[in-house]
Design a protein around this motif. Structure first.
Motif, PDB file in Angstrom:
ATOM      1  N   ASN A   1       0.811  -1.225   0.000  1.00 21.85           N
ATOM      2  CA  ASN A   1       0.000   0.000   0.000  1.00 21.85           C
ATOM      3  C   ASN A   1       0.848   1.279   0.000  1.00 21.85           C
ATOM      4  O   ASN A   1       0.714   2.135   0.885  1.00 21.85           O
ATOM      5  N   PRO A   2       1.705   1.447  -0.985  1.00 26.41           N
ATOM      6  CA  PRO A   2       2.489   2.696  -1.049  1.00 26.41           C
ATOM      7  C   PRO A   2       1.619   3.839  -1.542  1.00 26.41           C
ATOM      8  O   PRO A   2       0.514   3.642  -2.062  1.00 26.41           O
ATOM      9  N   SER A   3       2.116   5.055  -1.413  1.00 21.28           N
ATOM     10  CA  SER A   3       1.404   6.235  -1.913  1.00 21.28           C
ATOM     11  C   SER A   3       1.533   6.289  -3.437  1.00 21.28           C
ATOM     12  O   SER A   3       2.643   6.392  -3.978  1.00 21.28           O
ATOM     13  N   LEU A   4       0.392   6.209  -4.134  1.00 21.32           N
ATOM     14  CA  LEU A   4       0.410   6.169  -5.600  1.00 21.32           C
ATOM     15  C   LEU A   4       0.631   7.549  -6.211  1.00 21.32           C
ATOM     16  O   LEU A   4       1.145   7.656  -7.324  1.00 21.32           O
ATOM     17  N   ASN A   5       0.256   8.591  -5.479  1.00 25.16           N
ATOM     18  CA  ASN A   5       0.258   9.931  -6.060  1.00 25.16           C
ATOM     19  C   ASN A   5       1.309  10.852  -5.453  1.00 25.16           C
ATOM     20  O   ASN A   5       1.245  12.083  -5.621  1.00 25.16           O
ATOM     21  N   ALA A   6       2.274  10.286  -4.728  1.00 26.13           N
ATOM     22  CA  ALA A   6       3.385  11.104  -4.209  1.00 26.13           C
ATOM     23  C   ALA A   6       4.240  11.598  -5.375  1.00 26.13           C
ATOM     24  O   ALA A   6       4.361  10.930  -6.404  1.00 26.13           O
ATOM     25  N   VAL A   7       4.826  12.788  -5.224  1.00 26.25           N
ATOM     26  CA  VAL A   7       5.654  13.375  -6.289  1.00 26.25           C
ATOM     27  C   VAL A   7       7.069  13.589  -5.771  1.00 26.25           C
ATOM     28  O   VAL A   7       7.294  13.734  -4.564  1.00 26.25           O
ATOM     29  N   ASP A   8       8.038  13.581  -6.704  1.00 22.67           N
ATOM     30  CA  ASP A   8       9.435  13.791  -6.298  1.00 22.67           C
ATOM     31  C   ASP A   8       9.713  15.288  -6.113  1.00 22.67           C
ATOM     32  O   ASP A   8       8.869  16.138  -6.426  1.00 22.67           O
ATOM     33  N   ASN A   9      10.891  15.602  -5.607  1.00 22.01           N
ATOM     34  CA  ASN A   9      11.221  16.996  -5.278  1.00 22.01           C
ATOM     35  C   ASN A   9      11.654  17.831  -6.472  1.00 22.01           C
ATOM     36  O   ASN A   9      11.574  19.061  -6.433  1.00 22.01           O
ATOM     37  N   VAL A  10      12.122  17.189  -7.536  1.00 21.94           N
ATOM     38  CA  VAL A  10      12.724  17.923  -8.648  1.00 21.94           C
ATOM     39  C   VAL A  10      11.703  18.194  -9.752  1.00 21.94           C
ATOM     40  O   VAL A  10      11.385  19.342 -10.064  1.00 21.94           O
ATOM     41  N   GLN A  11      11.184  17.130 -10.374  1.00 28.93           N
ATOM     42  CA  GLN A  11      10.293  17.302 -11.516  1.00 28.93           C
ATOM     43  C   GLN A  11       8.817  17.182 -11.159  1.00 28.93           C
ATOM     44  O   GLN A  11       7.959  17.326 -12.018  1.00 28.93           O
ATOM     45  N   LYS A  12       8.534  16.869  -9.873  1.00 31.39           N
ATOM     46  CA  LYS A  12       7.153  16.730  -9.395  1.00 31.39           C
ATOM     47  C   LYS A  12       6.382  15.656 -10.159  1.00 31.39           C
ATOM     48  O   LYS A  12       5.173  15.759 -10.385  1.00 31.39           O
ATOM     49  N   ASN A  13       7.101  14.627 -10.561  1.00 32.50           N
ATOM     50  CA  ASN A  13       6.471  13.504 -11.255  1.00 32.50           C
ATOM     51  C   ASN A  13       5.938  12.483 -10.251  1.00 32.50           C
ATOM     52  O   ASN A  13       6.568  12.222  -9.216  1.00 32.50           O
ATOM     53  N   THR A  14       4.800  11.876 -10.574  1.00 32.42           N
ATOM     54  CA  THR A  14       4.316  10.733  -9.813  1.00 32.42           C
ATOM     55  C   THR A  14       4.944   9.463 -10.392  1.00 32.42           C
ATOM     56  O   THR A  14       5.660   9.499 -11.408  1.00 32.42           O
ATOM     57  N   ALA A  15       4.662   8.331  -9.758  1.00 35.42           N
ATOM     58  CA  ALA A  15       5.173   7.053 -10.272  1.00 35.42           C
ATOM     59  C   ALA A  15       4.625   6.778 -11.675  1.00 35.42           C
ATOM     60  O   ALA A  15       5.325   6.226 -12.528  1.00 35.42           O
TER      61      ALA A  15
END
Length: 509
Positions: A82-96
């Motif tokens: 159950n990981p977070s599907l919609n978390a974004v990274d710090n640089v490009q703000k991309n989701t998985a």
């Protein structure tokens, strides 16, 4: 990096911090994901490592899997936690999902869409996953995302929500109507087979269009079940409204009538009621799903890892459970089933320790119902058709009986089909149970092993074959008038062989 699980356990016991980041910006769980070391991932999470731990760039293990892992297994494994599907990274703000599309990871895109990843989140450039899919020019991936978007928009439609709620009922109703329509077309007074063929093709096209538009992938596996229940319904209607009144009217003596009522009516009722009852029991009974809580899953992972048994033979990476003996993970049901036999095409359910007995009785009553209906068909033809099997040749008798009453011939062919497969499969099942002590899945595995092995592999020399009578007593849990004592085994919790094999030279299943 090296996948050395015993060293990972030793370092954690000595106080190592798994959340530290190395020179490349990765934590320990990121490296385990990157090199696809599933046992280490499971052990780290079971010991308390956060599945959404970020690296130097703010990427979670799920993003790293979507971007760099090959194949569906790492992504499927991580989604179980159950990981977070919609978390974004710090640089490009991309989701998985952004990363999976940009990397062309089709299997990861499919799994993320199925899990419910958002299609509306925009990255630092203002791009949605669909925008990146357009840029990638991957037509298959673009089609997947567009179809998923249509599917989610349909779920917001009130009418389509009602249709989805009663999807199984609509499938059964449409199957009943479809089978009746085929019989109606066949029974038309026209002698033009070209016309009938065109109408049948139109019916087939309409049914396929209905299934494609209104039946979801989740319930598509119940389509053969709907066909089976529709067949049983029309077989019973044909018996009670065609065959039974005809046989009743042709009786000349009261004794024959009384015998008919006692024999034909009662036995047919028993067969059909038995068929429906044991179908329901097979469909509704828990086949033996391996059920554990989240805490028990983590405890099992730690215990198996410390015992050196955390591998695919003893641990299911899909259910995150310890696998008992003879259990198999069913891809259709997405669950591990104790003493797994098969995933039945005709019931849409797994067959395991919980419902295998009911499944055999379902096959038996289906066979008897089909045989009884074929008997009624022969009686009906002999009373109403001028053709005689003894006077005419076989082909002329066949063509005349078919043209005499097309509906009866149609229902008889359906009954013959179900009788053939049910009787053959019942025979195979009984042979496997009584003479081999194996399930269908175990027997197929041994047959594959026999082809690939250089040494002879016997189906009878297995730890589960205790002799015909003992196999029978164990399966049906009967003592055979005190001659045998059945072994009472809970296969949902059996992890070791319950007896010593009588012969040393046995083959593993």
């Amino acid at each position: 990096r090296q996948g050395h699980l015993p060293m990972v356990m030793l370092l954690l016991k000595c106080g190592a911090d798994p959340s530290l980041i190395d020179g490349e910006g990765f934590s320990s769980i990121h490296l385990a994901v990157l090199f696809q070391h599933m046992p280490i991932i499971a052990y780290l999470i079971a010991k308390g490592q956060n599945v959404d731990t970020t690296d130097f760039n703010g990427q979670t293990p799920l993003m790293l899997t979507a971007q760099k892992a090959i194949g569906p297994e790492p992504m499927r494994f991580l989604l179980k936690f159950n990981p977070s599907l919609n978390a974004v990274d710090n640089v490009q703000k991309n989701t998985a999902l952004h990363w999976a599309i940009a990397s062309g990871n089709t299997s990861a895109v499919d799994l993320l869409l199925e899990a419910g990843a958002s299609l509306d989140i925009k990255n630092v450039k203002g791009e949605t996953p669909l925008d990146i899919a357009y840029q990638s020019q991957n037509h298959f991936m673009l089609y997947m995302i567009q179809e998923e978007e249509k599917m989610r928009n349909r779920r917001n439609n009130r009418l389509l929500k009602i249709v989805e709620k009663y999807e199984l009922f609509l499938m059964l109703a449409s199957s009943l109507t479809f089978m009746w329509a085929i019989g109606y077309v066949v029974d038309l007074g026209s002698d033009s087979w070209l016309l009938k063929g065109g109408l049948l093709l139109s019916l087939l096209f309409g049914m396929s269009l209905f299934v494609r538009q209104l039946v979801g992938l989740k319930n598509l596996r119940y389509l053969p079940t709907a066909f089976l229940l529709s067949s049983v319904f029309w077989m019973s209607m044909t018996w009670f409204f065609w065959f039974l009144p005809d046989i009743l009217c042709t009786q000349e003596m009261q004794l024959s009538l009384e015998l008919l009522v006692n024999l034909n009516l009662v036995q047919t009722d028993e067969h059909m009621m038995g068929l429906l009852y044991y179908f329901y029991k097979t469909w509704s009974t828990d086949p033996g799903y391996i059920k554990t809580s989240e805490e028990e899953k983590k405890e099992n992972i730690i215990a198996l890892a410390e015992a050196g048994c955390l591998d695919f033979r003893t641990f299911c990476t899909s259910c995150l459970v310890r696998k008992p003996l003879r259990s198999v993970h069913c891809l259709a049901c997405q669950a591990c089933v104790a003493r797994y036999d098969q995933h039945s095409l005709w019931t849409g359910k797994c067959i395991g320790i919980g419902n295998h007995y009911y499944y055999l009785l379902f096959l038996f009553f289906l066979t008897m119902t089909g045989v009884w209906l074929l008997y009624g068909s022969l009686q009906y033809w002999s009373n109403h058709c001028a053709a005689s099997f003894h006077q005419d040749d076989a082909w002329m008798y066949f063509t005349q009986t078919v043209s005499c009453f097309p509906w009866v011939s149609y229902i008889s062919s359906v009954a013959c089909f179900h009788t053939l497969w049910a009787s053959v499969w019942l025979t195979v099942q009984l042979y496997q149970i009584v003479f081999l002590g194996l399930t269908s899945h175990e027997r197929m595995n041994l047959l594959v092993q026999r082809k690939s092995s250089k040494h002879p592999v016997s189906l009878r020399r297995t730890p589960y074959n205790l002799g015909c009578f003992q196999n029978l007593a164990d399966f049906f849990q009967c003592n055979c008038f005190g001659m045998f004592k059945p072994n009472i085994i809970d296969w949902t919790k059996q992890y070791k062989l319950f007896h010593l094999a009588k012969e040393k030279n046995v083959h593993s299943v």
